[in-house]
Design a protein around this motif. Structure first.
Motif, PDB file in Angstrom:
ATOM      1  N   HIS A  40      -4.029  -6.487  11.696  1.00  0.00           N
ATOM      2  CA  HIS A  40      -3.572  -6.326  10.306  1.00  0.00           C
ATOM      3  C   HIS A  40      -2.502  -7.383  10.007  1.00  0.00           C
ATOM      4  CE1 HIS A  40      -1.378  -4.539   6.862  1.00  0.00           C
ATOM      5  NE2 HIS A  40      -2.606  -4.210   6.495  1.00  0.00           N
ATOM      6  N   ASN A 141      -4.615   4.956   3.743  1.00  0.00           N
ATOM      7  CA  ASN A 141      -3.522   5.285   4.677  1.00  0.00           C
ATOM      8  C   ASN A 141      -3.408   6.809   4.789  1.00  0.00           C
ATOM      9  OD1 ASN A 141      -3.105   2.589   3.860  1.00  0.00           O
ATOM     10  ND2 ASN A 141      -0.939   2.688   4.393  1.00  0.00           N
ATOM     11  N   SER A 160      -5.249  -0.194  -1.664  1.00  0.00           N
ATOM     12  CA  SER A 160      -4.254  -0.731  -2.601  1.00  0.00           C
ATOM     13  C   SER A 160      -4.903  -1.698  -3.587  1.00  0.00           C
ATOM     14  CB  SER A 160      -3.135  -1.421  -1.820  1.00  0.00           C
ATOM     15  OG  SER A 160      -3.676  -2.311  -0.877  1.00  0.00           O
ATOM     16  N   HIS A 255       3.956  -5.201  -3.319  1.00  0.00           N
ATOM     17  CA  HIS A 255       2.838  -4.323  -2.935  1.00  0.00           C
ATOM     18  C   HIS A 255       2.933  -3.052  -3.791  1.00  0.00           C
ATOM     19  CE1 HIS A 255       0.255  -1.843  -0.364  1.00  0.00           C
ATOM     20  NE2 HIS A 255      -0.212  -2.969   0.137  1.00  0.00           N
ATOM     21  N   GLU A 257       2.754  -0.084  -3.072  1.00  0.00           N
ATOM     22  CA  GLU A 257       3.453   1.046  -2.436  1.00  0.00           C
ATOM     23  C   GLU A 257       4.931   1.054  -2.840  1.00  0.00           C
ATOM     24  OE1 GLU A 257       2.844   0.970   1.788  1.00  0.00           O
ATOM     25  OE2 GLU A 257       0.681   1.063   1.579  1.00  0.00           O
ATOM     26  N   THR A 272      -2.110  -6.589   0.313  1.00  0.00           N
ATOM     27  CA  THR A 272      -1.704  -7.706   1.169  1.00  0.00           C
ATOM     28  C   THR A 272      -2.640  -8.901   0.970  1.00  0.00           C
ATOM     29  OG1 THR A 272      -2.924  -6.683   3.006  1.00  0.00           O
ATOM     30  CG2 THR A 272      -0.569  -6.295   2.928  1.00  0.00           C
TER      31      THR A 272
HETATM   32  P1  13P Z   1      -3.118  -3.192   2.691  1.00  0.00           P
HETATM   33  O1  13P Z   1      -4.368  -2.350   2.730  1.00  0.00           O
HETATM   34  O2  13P Z   1      -2.783  -3.737   1.352  1.00  0.00           O
HETATM   35  O3  13P Z   1      -3.147  -4.222   3.760  1.00  0.00           O
HETATM   36  O4  13P Z   1      -1.907  -2.213   3.006  1.00  0.00           O
HETATM   37  C1  13P Z   1      -1.859  -1.456   4.135  1.00  0.00           C
HETATM   38  C2  13P Z   1      -0.530  -0.908   4.307  1.00  0.00           C
HETATM   39  O5  13P Z   1      -0.292  -0.101   5.173  1.00  0.00           O
HETATM   40  C3  13P Z   1       0.525  -1.333   3.397  1.00  0.00           C
HETATM   41  O6  13P Z   1       1.715  -0.747   3.774  1.00  0.00           O
END
Ligand code: 13P
Ligand code: SF4
Length: 366
Positions: A40, A141, A160, A255, A257, A272
């Protein structure tokens, strides 16, 4: 997540970093086409350098699923990512995590027990007549068990990058949507769809009806589980304002989040992969302040020395659980594989995997 990481033999800890790197490279050569290492974007460089494929959580799980000839898949990421890869992998493929304590605290904030109780309360307290009118949507997640809960009730996974699209779909399917586990991704997506703020309610774990009245819940269209990512919570509106004062031509990308008060005043937001694409496509000399995990931001700084790239917050924001995966864990896994032993395998029970696959496939069809 309560998996126990086996002890690694003490000899491993007397190896220098260079010796570990050399031995990993040798083992990779030896295992050749039997092995696939996925990484990742948040994984630190010491492991990232050994990746066969890199990406966001979904891209990695999908790409791994399309590669059927690799027997061993090592996922340098967190637990839910390895679970998704196992759900989508073929039965002869074994998915492993370098360190079993590399979990995602946000994913752990929504347990099936707590989510089932919330659904039961919505019906028993008379908010809805039928639990089926509340469509569940879970961020990728989340545990495989939550994905199975969602699959069983006709809901969908989202990532995301597609959360808005999935939320819009879910709103056409039922009276209300229950979004797990990330409150912020849920709110940011609802705001982007123009849902009025009073129709979006937070369900606080451990409180009766999530701390809401029956009337408030009847009026709401979207219920947000109160999970969060501690890494992305560190980015604040003041950081955005400070960069704009310091560097008026800076582009701020975060992001989703991050909390909505940050996302609303940033120039852009995205996954990301979207952040990487935006920086890649920007002209030389572009200036960026980025609100996401430090390893990704520092990699962008190294890859694009012609651009000025900063972390949005003044202090380091690291995904400390993903960082539990260290090169020594990878070497230990590879040594075991070379000796014919599979350690740290992530295996989702077949009945859970079958239901979780429904919610993942639902997302792919939206
Ligand atoms: P992405 O799927 O955007 O890579 O995000 C994963 C993640 O855990 C972000 O905190
Ligand atoms: Fe989980 Fe946050 Fe780490 Fe992403 S950055 S894996 S959401 S703890």
């Amino acid at each position: 997540m309560s998996l126990q990481q086996p002890d690694i033999e003490s000899e491993y800890f007397s190896l220098s970093e260079q010796e570990i790197f050399l031995r990993i490279a040798e083992r990779k050569k030896e295992l050749a086409n039997r092995l696939l290492i996925l990484c990742h974007h948040y994984q630190q460089e010491s492991l990232f350098q050994f990746a066969d494929l890199t990406g966001d959580s979904l891209k990695l799980a999908r790409e791994a699923a399309a590669i059927h000839d690799r027997e061993f898949i090592i996922f340098c990421g967190v637990h839910f990512m390895a679970e998704s890869a196992d759900i989508l992998a073929r039965s002869h493929q074994k998915v492993m995590l370098p360190h079993l304590h590399a979990g995602c605290p946000m994913a752990d904030m929504a347990s099936v027990g707590a989510v089932s109780m919330a659904y039961r309360d919505l019906v028993e307290e008379g908010v809805v007549q039928d639990a089926l009118s509340v469509v569940p949507v879970t961020y990728v997640n989340s545990s495989a068990a939550i994905k199975a809960f969602v699959g069983e009730r006709g809901g969908s996974v989202c990532t995301s990058s597609n959360a808005e699209r999935v939320l819009a779909w879910a709103l056409t399917k039922g009276e209300k949507v229950f979004f797990f586990p990330d409150e912020h991704l849920g709110r940011n997506s609802a705001l982007a769809l123009g849902i009025p703020a009073d129709e979006v309610l937070v369900w606080r774990r451990g409180e009766l009806l999530g701390g809401n009245s029956v009337e408030q819940l009847r009026h709401a269209r979207i219920l947000l589980w109160d999970g969060y990512c501690e890494v992305h919570m560190r980015f604040l509106p003041d950081h955005v304002r400070r960069w704009r004062l310091l560097m008026p031509d800076v582009q701020i990308m975060v992001h989703p989040e991050c909390a909505s008060d940050v996302v609303q005043i940033a120039d852009r937001y995205g996954s990301t992969e979207a952040i990487i694409e935006a920086v890649k496509k920007s002209p030389a000399d572009s200036k960026w302040a980025i609100g996401t995990e430090i390893n990704l931001v520092e990699r962008l700084q190294r890859q694009y020395p012609d651009k000025e790239i900063h972390l949005l917050a003044p202090s380091s924001c690291q995904c400390s659980t993903m960082a539990r995966n260290q090169p020594v864990n990878l070497l230990w896994l590879l040594d075991n594989l070379a000796a014919g032993t599979v350690m740290n395998q992530i295996q989702v029970a077949p009945d859970v995997a079958a239901l979780a696959r429904i919610s993942l496939e639902q997302m792919l069809s939206i």
